[in-house]
Design a protein around this motif. Structure first.
Motif, mmCIF file in Angstrom:
data_model
loop_
_atom_site.group_PDB
_atom_site.id
_atom_site.type_symbol
_atom_site.label_atom_id
_atom_site.label_comp_id
_atom_site.label_asym_id
_atom_site.label_seq_id
_atom_site.Cartn_x
_atom_site.Cartn_y
_atom_site.Cartn_z
ATOM 1 N N THR A 60 -20.127 -7.432 -25.887
ATOM 2 C CA THR A 60 -19.293 -6.705 -26.838
ATOM 3 C C THR A 60 -20.170 -5.876 -27.771
ATOM 4 O O THR A 60 -21.403 -5.908 -27.702
ATOM 5 C CB THR A 60 -18.431 -7.685 -27.661
ATOM 6 N N ASN A 61 -19.514 -5.138 -28.647
ATOM 7 C CA ASN A 61 -20.177 -4.416 -29.721
ATOM 8 C C ASN A 61 -20.482 -5.407 -30.847
ATOM 9 O O ASN A 61 -19.579 -6.050 -31.375
ATOM 10 C CB ASN A 61 -19.244 -3.293 -30.212
ATOM 11 N N GLN B 220 -16.301 0.324 -32.687
ATOM 12 C CA GLN B 220 -15.270 -0.668 -32.402
ATOM 13 C C GLN B 220 -14.811 -1.402 -33.658
ATOM 14 O O GLN B 220 -15.619 -1.842 -34.469
ATOM 15 C CB GLN B 220 -15.796 -1.667 -31.377
ATOM 16 N N SER B 221 -13.488 -1.477 -33.805
ATOM 17 C CA SER B 221 -12.789 -2.166 -34.901
ATOM 18 C C SER B 221 -12.752 -1.363 -36.192
ATOM 19 O O SER B 221 -12.105 -1.787 -37.158
ATOM 20 C CB SER B 221 -13.389 -3.557 -35.189
ATOM 21 N N GLN B 222 -13.438 -0.211 -36.246
ATOM 22 C CA GLN B 222 -13.391 0.625 -37.437
ATOM 23 C C GLN B 222 -12.165 1.544 -37.384
ATOM 24 O O GLN B 222 -11.593 1.793 -36.325
ATOM 25 C CB GLN B 222 -14.675 1.464 -37.558
ATOM 26 N N SER C 104 -17.601 4.477 -29.265
ATOM 27 C CA SER C 104 -16.630 3.674 -29.998
ATOM 28 C C SER C 104 -17.279 2.922 -31.153
ATOM 29 O O SER C 104 -18.154 2.077 -30.937
ATOM 30 C CB SER C 104 -15.954 2.669 -29.064
ATOM 31 N N SER D 95 -18.001 3.791 -19.048
ATOM 32 C CA SER D 95 -18.002 2.639 -19.951
ATOM 33 C C SER D 95 -19.270 2.626 -20.807
ATOM 34 O O SER D 95 -19.235 2.221 -21.982
ATOM 35 C CB SER D 95 -17.904 1.347 -19.150
ATOM 36 N N TRP E 74 -24.956 -3.143 -29.146
ATOM 37 C CA TRP E 74 -24.086 -3.644 -28.075
ATOM 38 C C TRP E 74 -24.875 -4.623 -27.222
ATOM 39 O O TRP E 74 -26.031 -4.376 -26.858
ATOM 40 C CB TRP E 74 -23.606 -2.468 -27.227
ATOM 41 N N SER F 101 -18.465 -4.968 -34.006
ATOM 42 C CA SER F 101 -17.021 -5.149 -33.961
ATOM 43 C C SER F 101 -16.633 -6.345 -34.832
ATOM 44 O O SER F 101 -17.477 -7.120 -35.283
ATOM 45 C CB SER F 101 -16.559 -5.395 -32.523
ATOM 46 N N ALA G 159 -19.402 2.803 -24.935
ATOM 47 C CA ALA G 159 -20.076 1.871 -25.833
ATOM 48 C C ALA G 159 -20.790 2.589 -26.971
ATOM 49 O O ALA G 159 -20.921 2.044 -28.073
ATOM 50 C CB ALA G 159 -21.073 1.020 -25.040
ATOM 51 N N ARG H 115 -8.609 -12.761 -29.275
ATOM 52 C CA ARG H 115 -8.429 -11.572 -28.439
ATOM 53 C C ARG H 115 -8.861 -11.927 -27.015
ATOM 54 O O ARG H 115 -9.513 -12.950 -26.786
ATOM 55 C CB ARG H 115 -9.224 -10.368 -28.957
#
Length: 205
Positions: A67-68, A132-134, A130, A123, A164, A71, A127, A51
């Motif tokens: 990043t998270n 993230q990716s779920q 989100s 932003s 995060w 994730s 954080a 990515r």
């Protein structure tokens, strides 16, 4: 007790980092719309994922990004802390790529806190909101979570979520790929051996 002095950086590693800094500055100067964008490849079992993420700094320790941690990439890097990066600057010469491989580690919390504090407030809220990716049922669910955390942190600074933060990739291989006509490219590869010494060699295109 005083800290032990750090050994000097290998000259070839310094050369590679200086070359990277020069190319990044040139990409900025040539108007690349997102010069810090880099492909990040990580591994989960026998499966490779890739990515685009943004570089947030580079120094003797390596290449930093945030990043998270929950994730997909965060969990993959925690389970298998080896990764690869690839930059591609089309605006330079006939195109320039930089490929970086190495071991990944999490940054200290204080450094992640420092960077998080510089992010736009929206932003920072994102954080928290989100997962993230779920799986997300619909956009309304996400917007409701954004509203929830905006209310929670109304009129106060947004703290960094504990899930995060930053990673640093300490390179053991850095390749500079310079595009040329007829695919007669130039490739310069820097590699670190098990004892920490760096070497440089050319590769066929």
């Amino acid at each position: 007790m005083a800290n032990s002095p750090q050994p000097p950086l290998d000259a070839l590693y310094q050369e590679a980092l200086a070359t990277f800094d020069t190319l990044l500055s040139q990409a900025r100067g040539e108007g690349d719309p997102e010069p810090t964008a880099m492909t990040l490849a990580s591994v989960e079992g026998a499966r490779v994922s890739a990515r685009i993420v943004l570089l947030k700094g580079v120094d003797a320790r390596g290449f930093r990004f945030f990043t998270n941690y929950r994730s997909s990439k965060g969990e993959q890097l925690a389970a298998h802390p080896q990764a690869a990066l690839c930059f591609h600057w089309k605006t330079l010469r006939n195109g320039v790529q930089v490929r970086v491989e190495g071991r990944v580690a999490t940054l200290e919390a204080a450094e992640s806190d420092e960077y998080f504090a510089t992010r736009p407030r929206a932003s920072q809220i994102g954080a928290w909101a989100s997962a993230q990716s779920q799986t997300l049922a619909d956009r309304a669910e996400f917007e409701a979570r954004i509203d929830e955390f905006e209310r929670r942190f109304e009129c106060v600074p947004v703290p960094r979520p504990p899930h995060w933060g930053g990673f640093v990739l300490a390179p053991d291989r850095i390749e500079f790929w310079y595009g040329a006509d007829f695919r007669l490219h130039e490739r310069q590869c820097y590699e670190r051996d098990a004892d920490g010494a760096w070497s440089r060699r050319m590769l066929y295109p």
